[in-house]
Scaffold this motif. Structure first.
Motif, mmCIF file in Angstrom:
data_model
loop_
_atom_site.group_PDB
_atom_site.id
_atom_site.type_symbol
_atom_site.label_atom_id
_atom_site.label_comp_id
_atom_site.label_asym_id
_atom_site.label_seq_id
_atom_site.Cartn_x
_atom_site.Cartn_y
_atom_site.Cartn_z
ATOM 1 N N HIS A 8 48.164 30.936 41.928
ATOM 2 C CA HIS A 8 47.284 29.885 40.851
ATOM 3 C C HIS A 8 47.520 28.400 42.293
ATOM 4 O O HIS A 8 48.157 27.574 42.010
ATOM 5 C CB HIS A 8 48.730 29.739 40.200
ATOM 6 C CG HIS A 8 48.528 31.004 39.109
ATOM 7 N ND1 HIS A 8 47.248 31.427 38.746
ATOM 8 C CD2 HIS A 8 49.503 32.424 39.026
ATOM 9 C CE1 HIS A 8 47.758 33.203 38.175
ATOM 10 N NE2 HIS A 8 49.143 33.287 38.479
ATOM 11 N N THR A 9 46.785 28.302 42.164
ATOM 12 C CA THR A 9 46.564 26.980 43.054
ATOM 13 C C THR A 9 45.270 27.318 43.792
ATOM 14 O O THR A 9 44.343 27.852 43.925
ATOM 15 C CB THR A 9 47.216 26.839 44.777
ATOM 16 O OG1 THR A 9 46.806 27.901 46.101
ATOM 17 C CG2 THR A 9 48.810 27.535 44.284
ATOM 18 N N LEU A 10 44.927 26.471 43.962
ATOM 19 C CA LEU A 10 42.995 25.599 44.272
ATOM 20 C C LEU A 10 42.795 25.992 45.674
ATOM 21 O O LEU A 10 41.676 26.575 45.798
ATOM 22 C CB LEU A 10 42.759 24.111 44.280
ATOM 23 C CG LEU A 10 41.721 22.983 44.529
ATOM 24 C CD1 LEU A 10 41.174 24.342 43.606
ATOM 25 C CD2 LEU A 10 41.225 21.959 44.664
ATOM 26 N N ALA A 11 43.787 26.277 46.646
ATOM 27 C CA ALA A 11 43.475 26.845 47.722
ATOM 28 C C ALA A 11 43.429 28.851 47.286
ATOM 29 O O ALA A 11 42.372 28.299 48.291
ATOM 30 C CB ALA A 11 44.185 26.768 48.732
ATOM 31 N N GLY A 12 44.179 28.749 46.559
ATOM 32 C CA GLY A 12 43.836 30.213 46.744
ATOM 33 C C GLY A 12 42.656 30.558 45.388
ATOM 34 O O GLY A 12 42.407 31.805 45.916
ATOM 35 N N TRP A 13 42.116 29.423 44.806
ATOM 36 C CA TRP A 13 41.281 30.072 43.610
ATOM 37 C C TRP A 13 40.048 30.327 44.311
ATOM 38 O O TRP A 13 39.012 30.421 44.456
ATOM 39 C CB TRP A 13 41.473 29.623 42.714
ATOM 40 C CG TRP A 13 42.124 29.818 41.351
ATOM 41 C CD1 TRP A 13 43.274 29.913 41.556
ATOM 42 C CD2 TRP A 13 42.075 31.280 40.824
ATOM 43 N NE1 TRP A 13 43.926 30.573 40.250
ATOM 44 C CE2 TRP A 13 43.116 31.186 39.754
ATOM 45 C CE3 TRP A 13 40.717 32.017 40.376
ATOM 46 C CZ2 TRP A 13 43.275 32.215 39.475
ATOM 47 C CZ3 TRP A 13 41.258 33.233 39.381
ATOM 48 C CH2 TRP A 13 42.050 33.585 39.224
#
Length: 79
Positions: A8-13
């Motif tokens: 649940h991170t900006l990089a992951g999404w």
């Protein structure tokens, strides 16, 4: 699993979204029997992985866990 905030991170999404778009592009062109479009989809998939990694290195992903070193721990080589 929800307690550790897995992905649940900006990089992951961002990485997952780009990879999903590449998968869709490659799938459509595979059905249409267009190899160039298929390979463009593969390039988009790889690009999504690179973007996610770069964003993680910029601090927009999950922080890496700190390694804990046990004080006084012995190995089998110590005897």
């Amino acid at each position: 699993m929800s307690g550790n905030s897995h992905g649940h991170t900006l990089a992951g999404w961002t990485g997952a979204t780009i990879i999903f778009i590449g998968f869709c592009v490659g799938g459509v062109f595979m059905v249409l029997a267009e190899p160039i479009g298929f390979w463009v989809g593969i390039v988009i998939i790889v690009l999504g992985g690179v973007v996610g990694l770069v964003m993680r290195l910029m601090g927009l992903g999950m922080p890496l866990p700190e390694k804990k070193i046990a004080v006084g721990a012995r190995t089998s080589a110590d005897g």
